[in-house]
Write a protein that holds these residues in place. Structure first.
Motif, short mmCIF file in Angstrom:
data_model
loop_
_atom_site.label_atom_id
_atom_site.label_comp_id
_atom_site.label_asym_id
_atom_site.label_seq_id
_atom_site.Cartn_x
_atom_site.Cartn_y
_atom_site.Cartn_z
N MET A 142 0.75 -1.29 0.08
CA MET A 142 0.02 -0.15 0.04
C MET A 142 0.71 1.28 0.06
N GLY A 143 0.84 1.94 -1.05
CA GLY A 143 1.83 3.25 -1.17
C GLY A 143 0.91 4.37 0.08
N ILE A 144 1.50 5.30 0.09
CA ILE A 144 1.18 6.48 1.07
C ILE A 144 1.18 7.93 0.32
N CYS A 145 -0.11 8.52 0.33
CA CYS A 145 -0.06 9.95 -0.17
C CYS A 145 0.45 10.88 0.89
N HIS A 146 1.45 11.47 0.77
CA HIS A 146 2.04 12.31 1.96
C HIS A 146 1.42 13.63 1.76
N ILE A 155 7.92 11.91 1.33
CA ILE A 155 7.47 11.21 0.15
C ILE A 155 7.94 9.94 0.30
N GLU A 156 7.07 8.88 -0.67
CA GLU A 156 7.43 7.50 -0.81
C GLU A 156 8.68 7.20 -1.78
#
Lengths: 258, 420
Positions: free
Chosen positions: B43-47, B105-106
């Motif tokens: 799961m990516g993260i929107c910062h 950021i990711e």
């Protein structure tokens, strides 16, 4: 039968110890309350419940046998919401689970099953947002420091994420609302309490405390953030839905005077 | 690193990269097992989110906005009079690491204008990724742009360090491309895509035998198409997307509503509306094919070439296929539940679990969280209230539109008020 109020120390183990007590004495008219938010009910008998690791473990193990892993996790998440009365929703859910021979933890037509799931979802969203919105600032002691003020007590839930991500830097994430934090010193991760100087402004970066280059990187980030916006597509409603205003004060890209 | 100079470059090269809509940072498993920096999880993260509401998850920049090409739709085109800049490899590495350490950021999304040649440019993109992985011990997400025309050897190397590779085809048809990007060859886009596809297939088969095979572009490939610049209809766009999903195993196709940036008369004028609602409908359609079991032909076809703007594509399909309804919520299989307008995949899962215990009625369904306004016309459950209605598709549509004051319309489709 008389109403009884069980008072516990606010910990998850304490809550589960109350659940144990309810089953042990087959109580029916019962309310569970955190000692920090105690409100005396009329005509109710108070009972202080001592947190007992053995008892709470038994309840927790029993729950894990009767419900799926996801459901027991949801109970823990919902507990961390600190919502008024959440203990009693959870008690109702747990009683429903133990009363039935069959698994009932996914019966979303049952009100406490559904409510628990919904509260857990809110907590989970807050957890995810904290993983996103933590902004570390490099201190003069070469520690990356971040302060947060989440609505729910999600610090225990995000520790694993940050530990596996930032393994090669020292960092602190501090919940200033609940006055405790997490400190990773390159080896271990611990809960800590800190005292802050009187003039410490949690939303600013002062060169008294933070590294000189810290300001530069915040400025770079904020400018990056502004340049990446497409003004022809501006949609503040959507923006605020994604980044609710209560988070803005600690987001460096949202600082007006950077 | 000279702060002032970097600041200026960052502004220019972020501004030029912002029209690339790819933002995903998910789908890669890169664990931090070496006590290094970062990881990439499923799961990516929107910062953060820009004021236009798009997610900020990666440091998205161009290595340079110098370009030898002159594609009409592109701000970086040779003939456009803009400030030019170029990052040094080390500058991009430093920015990425410092942003990542602060949890901004990711990872990195690195694209570039093409300077000198395709290979010369690609080589530098690869150098950034290589440095991040090998020298900085960085395990975060890296998305590199495949430069059309880059050699197979460079594409192979790129995939060893990047999580995702993408090549933007930008214009969905060959004829459109010829018109707007006369210097570019359709085949130049396909070749690197083909190479990456084959490498991924090879990686997967080798991985079965040798566990230690180095990862190759674990988050796969994606591409982007500009919508509303060259006159294609939704049927052509979605069919093109289907082609790429099927033949190149793409993970994502992005649709980018064209933002007018040029006075070139081959393109919509500056000031004309960005087709955001249309773009949104394309994404909804894309989701229906990827997660809801729809075939592209069910959503758009020869007889229905454009998506409706006033209703979502699932509702549109349902209204054109009234013979499939009503669906019995207590008996229908997953596939049909997912086809009921107003019921998303999360509600489908809850319905399947909850109906093991008792027959569900309207009250249960509302509590579970279905969009009642749309769903009520398409299902029967353990309540009688709406079962005997016999409404035509037009009537249903009118009822739904009359009652749709849902958050969905106002938030996701801000232009909807144009149609009211």
């Amino acid at each position: 039968m008389q109403n009884k109020t069980l008072i516990y120390d606010g910990t998850f183990e304490g809550f589960l110890s109350c659940v144990f007590y309810v089953f042990e004495y087959k109580l029916t008219q019962v309310t569970i309350q955190n000692e920090y938010v105690l409100q005396n009910a009329l005509f109710s008998e108070n009972e202080n419940i001592v947190t007992d690791k053995t008892k709470s473990d038994r309840v927790w193990q029993g729950l894990k046998q009767r419900a799926s892993r996801i459901s027991s996790t949801k109970i823990y998440y919902a507990f961390l919401s600190e919502q008024p009365n959440v203990e009693n929703i959870l008690l109702d859910y747990i009683q429903y689970i133990f009363k039935n021979k069959e698994k009932v933890d996914t019966d979303f037509t049952h009100s406490s099953v559904l409510k628990t799931s919904q509260i857990a979802k809110n907590v989970s969203r807050e957890k995810h947002r904290m993983e996103a919105f933590v902004r570390f600032r490099l201190t003069k002691d070469s520690i990356y420091f971040a302060n947060i003020e989440p609505d729910f007590n999600v610090l225990p839930l995000i520790s694993k994420h940050f530990k596996s991500r930032y393994a090669d830097q020292k960092w602190v994430i501090y919940d200033i609302k609940r006055n405790y934090g997490l400190y990773y010193d390159l080896q271990t991760l611990d809960f800590i309490n800190m005292d802050f100087p009187d003039n410490f402004d949690f939303s600013k970066t002062s060169t008294d405390f933070f590294a000189n280059e810290e300001f530069d990187f915040q400025k770079l980030w904020k400018d990056y953030f502004d340049s990446t916006n497409i003004k022809e597509r501006k949609n503040m409603k959507l923006h605020i839905r994604h980044v609710p205003k209560r988070y803005w004060k600690y987001l460096s890209e949202k600082q007006p005077n950077l | 690193m000279s702060f002032e100079r970097t600041l200026e470059k960052l502004k220019i090269l972020a501004d030029a990269a912002k029209y690339d809509v790819s933002c995903s940072s998910s789908g890669s498993k890169r664990t931090n097992t070496n006590k290094g920096l970062g990881n990439a999880t499923g799961m990516g993260i929107c910062h953060s989110y820009t004021e236009d509401g798009r997610c900020v998850s990666l440091l998205k920049i161009l290595l340079t906005n110098h370009c030898i090409f002159d594609c009409a739709y592109c701000v970086t085109r040779k003939s456009n009079d803009v400030k030019r800049a170029a990052f040094k490899v080390q500058e991009v590495v430093d920015l990425t690491i410092n942003f990542y350490r602060r949890n901004y950021i990711e990872g990195l999304f690195l694209s570039s204008g093409i300077f000198k040649s395709a290979d010369y440019t690609m080589e530098r993109l690869v150098a950034v990724a290589k440095k991040l992985r090998l020298e900085e011990n960085f395990n975060g997400y890296i998305h590199l742009k495949s430069i059309p025309g880059a050699s197979d050897e460079l594409m192979r190397e790129a995939g060893l360090y990047a999580d995702r590779l993408s090549v933007n085809i930008e214009i969905p048809t060959k004829s459109g491309l010829k018109l707007l990007a006369p210097d570019k060859n359709f085949e130049d886009f396909i070749k690197p895509m083909e190479k990456v596809k084959n490498e991924i297939i090879q990686y997967k088969s080798e991985k079965k035998i040798i566990k230690s095979t180095p990862k190759y572009a674990p988050a796969g490939q994606s591409t982007q198409m500009i919508v509303g610049a060259s006159g294609e209809n939704d049927f052509q766009i979605l069919k093109t997307a289907e082609h790429y999903y099927k033949n190149f195993n793409l993970k994502r196709v992005y649709y980018s509503g064209y933002v007018p940036i040029s006075y070139d008369n081959r393109l919509p004028n500056i000031g004309s509306e960005v087709p955001m609602l249309r773009e949104n409908r394309l994404y909804q359609s894309d989701w229906l094919t990827r997660f809801y079991g729809f075939q592209t032909n069910e959503i758009v076809n020869i007889n229905h070439q454009n998506l409706d703007l006033d209703i979502d594509p699932k509702l549109s399909w349902a209204l054109r296929n009234m013979h499939e309804f009503p669906v019995d919520v207590n008996r229908a299989d997953k596939r049909m539940l997912a086809r009921i307008p107003g019921i998303g995949m999360k509600s489908v899962a809850k319905i399947l679990m909850a109906r093991k215990y008792r027959r569900l009625n309207w009250d249960h369904l509302k509590k579970i969280g279905i969009a009642f306004n749309r769903a009520q016309y398409f299902l029967v459950c353990d309540s009688n209230q709406f079962e005997k209605r016999d409404l035509t598709a037009d009537k249903i549509k009118a009822f739904i539109l009359k009652n749709s004051t849902s958050k969905y319309d106002t938030i996701l489709n801000p232009q909807l008020n144009l149609f009211e």
